[in-house]
Scaffold this motif. Structure first.
Motif, mmCIF file in Angstrom:
data_model
loop_
_atom_site.group_PDB
_atom_site.id
_atom_site.type_symbol
_atom_site.label_atom_id
_atom_site.label_comp_id
_atom_site.label_asym_id
_atom_site.label_seq_id
_atom_site.Cartn_x
_atom_site.Cartn_y
_atom_site.Cartn_z
ATOM 1 N N ILE A 75 -32.426 -29.055 101.578
ATOM 2 C CA ILE A 75 -32.308 -28.111 102.695
ATOM 3 C C ILE A 75 -33.211 -28.449 103.874
ATOM 4 C CG2 ILE A 75 -32.637 -25.668 103.317
ATOM 5 C CD1 ILE A 75 -31.840 -25.026 100.389
ATOM 6 N N SER A 76 -34.315 -29.163 103.629
ATOM 7 C CA SER A 76 -35.269 -29.455 104.697
ATOM 8 C C SER A 76 -34.618 -30.246 105.828
ATOM 9 C CB SER A 76 -36.448 -30.247 104.132
ATOM 10 O OG SER A 76 -37.314 -30.656 105.169
ATOM 11 N N SER A 77 -34.741 -29.763 107.058
ATOM 12 C CA SER A 77 -34.078 -30.407 108.200
ATOM 13 C C SER A 77 -34.807 -31.656 108.683
ATOM 14 C CB SER A 77 -33.971 -29.408 109.365
ATOM 15 O OG SER A 77 -35.253 -28.926 109.721
ATOM 16 N N ASN A 78 -36.083 -31.798 108.325
ATOM 17 C CA ASN A 78 -36.834 -32.959 108.830
ATOM 18 C C ASN A 78 -36.942 -34.084 107.799
ATOM 19 O OD1 ASN A 78 -38.503 -31.604 107.103
ATOM 20 N ND2 ASN A 78 -40.369 -31.907 108.312
ATOM 21 N N LYS A 126 -34.157 -36.127 106.706
ATOM 22 C CA LYS A 126 -32.757 -36.531 106.739
ATOM 23 C C LYS A 126 -32.445 -37.729 105.841
ATOM 24 C CE LYS A 126 -30.374 -36.516 110.467
ATOM 25 N NZ LYS A 126 -29.889 -36.790 111.824
ATOM 26 N N ASN A 135 -26.514 -34.476 106.289
ATOM 27 C CA ASN A 135 -27.411 -34.860 107.374
ATOM 28 C C ASN A 135 -26.976 -34.267 108.708
ATOM 29 O OD1 ASN A 135 -29.272 -36.211 105.870
ATOM 30 N ND2 ASN A 135 -28.499 -38.253 106.298
ATOM 31 N N LYS A 139 -28.158 -30.749 108.562
ATOM 32 C CA LYS A 139 -29.604 -30.715 108.836
ATOM 33 C C LYS A 139 -29.867 -30.870 110.331
ATOM 34 C CE LYS A 139 -31.077 -32.759 104.413
ATOM 35 N NZ LYS A 139 -32.443 -32.589 103.971
ATOM 36 N N ASP A 140 -29.087 -31.742 110.960
ATOM 37 C CA ASP A 140 -29.250 -31.986 112.394
ATOM 38 C C ASP A 140 -28.895 -30.753 113.215
ATOM 39 O OD1 ASP A 140 -30.132 -33.821 114.292
ATOM 40 O OD2 ASP A 140 -28.087 -34.434 114.800
ATOM 41 N N LYS A 186 -29.190 -27.701 112.181
ATOM 42 C CA LYS A 186 -30.303 -26.782 111.951
ATOM 43 C C LYS A 186 -31.498 -27.123 112.834
ATOM 44 C CE LYS A 186 -33.382 -25.193 108.223
ATOM 45 N NZ LYS A 186 -33.748 -25.379 106.809
ATOM 46 N N PHE A 228 -25.497 -25.410 102.166
ATOM 47 C CA PHE A 228 -25.992 -26.749 101.815
ATOM 48 C C PHE A 228 -25.438 -27.200 100.463
ATOM 49 C CE2 PHE A 228 -29.077 -25.982 105.169
ATOM 50 C CZ PHE A 228 -29.259 -27.249 105.689
#
Length: 520
Positions: free
Chosen positions: A387-390, A392, A437, A440-441, A443, A468
């Motif tokens: 889930i973490s957006s940073n 990728k 990805n 995530k981008d 987000k 997700f």
């Protein structure tokens, strides 16, 4: 002094005829055995034979004058990876010929028959002194010297050149290998990561022949720095995997050359079918099944090679840059103690990537029990990585190492699976991870061009975890027969339950999987 190298045309014709007969024999052996490594070695040996025979004739006609002329194979030919229609790269090294006319005509005597046979021959001529000076100035020339193999001529002079070359490499090993790594990275940017595309370049794309070449160049530099003739860097299992992948790629390359009657490295759809029919069993029922099996093998080998190249190249560079010691023995340390796995996923999530542990996972992933990958701590950081957006690239790396398939065994069934339709150009696993990805981008950059609508929706307050999960699992049932969305929904319920998710997340996630066609 004008020098003529008159020769009996019939002698040359006999030589070239023998060469062509050998070519046909090599082709027959290949079509029967389907072994690319063996075929390329036989092709290299056949060219060696022709050049050596021509060299003998020069030596005989000029009364031994060619004792001062060395003929070397470089490039793929030097590595004995000569596919049927590959270019032939030669390096002529002379010991300061006083008569340039003799030198020129001697070289032409060797080149003309090769050209007449239709080969594209790349060649360079240098004195012993020039060979040393040129390799110091140009990393491309330096690379050719790494691959240099003596075909005929003075072994003493050849060893003299190599000795000087090795001294120079030892002094500039860090810079040299860094240049090779950067050159490879630039090439991959040029071809836009097409290793996961359906019509790949088997020589240049990530995880294919060129990455294997880079590994071996690194190992050769490693040996030079170590001042040893044999590298003891790779484990038996690593050597086995690398050799198997190289043989697969060279086999496909030989097929491409023979089927197209030219130098060809693009595994396009038409050749996929032709090669698959020659490799796979005829009893396969589905029209595409033989192609699917071939391409699944191809993407398996590219993924394996790409992962190993990223790992081992970093370790070799670290050794060369820092002059580390006993680095090759590390792989054998604590390989049966898998308690590091929980710490690995936590550090991995936090951006502290251990190349050492990546190498162990690459080596031993199939031997490690799944229980190590579903502990409470491991799953917590695995879910954060999802889930973490940073982060990728995290999931792509975890997939390359085989960790996602350990956490979710059903995921292994879509790894390297080719999709034959107009909507997808990537394998199922790569398509899935690229989709995550993009999520995530969105987000991270909700106002980015093209994300306007999705960005507005994403800003709203709602539980995004099911979205997700649904993205990760939306194609989990691909390749099991039609209606993968409804079958995938049932499978995703079981997976999310094993991941210790609550009923609401399971219900929403599985509903999204079943209805993902509505969001196309």
């Amino acid at each position: 002094m004008n020098v003529e190298l008159k020769t009996n045309k019939k002698e040359i014709q006999r030589l070239t005829k023998t060469f062509k007969v050998n070519q046909l024999k090599i082709k027959k052996i290949f079509l029967k055995k389907k072994n690319g490594v063996v075929s390329c070695k036989l092709n290299s040996k056949n060219v060696d034979f022709l050049i050596s025979e021509l060299y003998k004739k020069i030596n005989k006609k000029l009364n031994g004058i060619t004792k001062n002329l060395i003929v070397c194979a470089v490039g793929g030919y030097g590595r004995k990876q000569l596919a049927p229609y590959s270019d032939i790269d030669l390096l002529f090294i002379h010991n300061d010929f006083e008569n340039n006319d003799i030198l020129e005509k001697s070289i032409q005597f060797i080149l003309y028959p090769l050209w007449d046979l239709g080969f594209n021959v790349g060649h360079a001529t240098r004195s012993i002194k020039q060979a040393s000076e040129f390799s110091k100035k140009d990393h491309t020339v330096r690379t050719s010297m790494l691959d240099a193999r003596l075909i005929c001529g003075s072994k003493t002079h050849f060893e003299k050149v190599i000795k000087v070359f090795k001294k120079d490499v030892t002094k500039k090993s860090k810079t040299f290998f860094k240049e090779k790594i950067l050159e490879r990275e630039r090439k991959l940017l040029d071809i836009n990561f097409n290793f996961i595309r359906n019509e790949p370049d088997i020589k240049q794309s990530a995880g294919s022949i060129r990455d294997i070449n880079l590994i071996f160049w690194g190992l050769k530099i490693f040996c030079i720095v170590q001042n040893s003739e044999e590298e003891e860097f790779l484990t038996k299992n690593e050597k086995k995997k690398l050799t198997k992948s190289l043989n697969f790629f060279l086999t496909i390359r030989c097929f491409l050359h023979y089927l197209s009657n030219r130098s060809n490295d693009k595994l396009s759809f038409d050749y996929q079918k032709m090669i698959a029919d020659r490799i796979q069993r005829k009893s396969l029922k589905s029209v595409n099944s033989s192609v699917e099996i071939l391409m699944n093998k191809y993407f398996y080998h590219t993924r394996s090679t790409k992962s190993f190249a990223q790992i081992v190249i970093k370790i070799i560079y670290e050794y060369i840059a820092n002059k580390a010691h006993k680095i090759s023995s590390k792989i054998n340390a604590n390989v049966n103690n898998y308690s590091f796995i929980e710490d690995f996923i936590e550090n991995f999530y936090r951006g502290k990537i251990s190349i050492f542990y990546q190498r162990i996972l690459f080596e031993k992933i199939n031997l490690i029990p799944q229980s190590f990958f579903v502990t409470k701590k491991f799953l917590r950081f695995f879910k954060k990585s999802l889930i973490s957006s940073n982060k990728k690239e995290t999931l792509l790396l975890l997939n390359d190492l085989g960790i996602i398939s350990k956490v979710i065994p059903d995921f292994s069934k879509i790894v390297s699976q080719t999709q034959f339709d107009r909507f997808h150009s990537l394998t199922v696993d790569q398509h899935t991870l690229r989709a995550i990805n993009i999520l995530k981008d969105i987000k991270l950059n909700p106002k980015k061009k093209g994300y306007e609508l999705a960005g507005k929706i994403f800003k709203k307050k709602f539980d995004k975890k099911p979205l997700f999960y649904a993205t990760l699992l939306h194609d989990i049932a691909k390749g099991r027969g039609g209606k993968h969305e409804s079958l995938g929904s049932a499978i995703s319920k079981k997976i999310l339950k094993k991941l210790n998710e609550d009923e609401a997340t399971i219900k929403k996630g599985s509903w999204l999987v079943e209805n993902h066609f509505l969001l196309s």
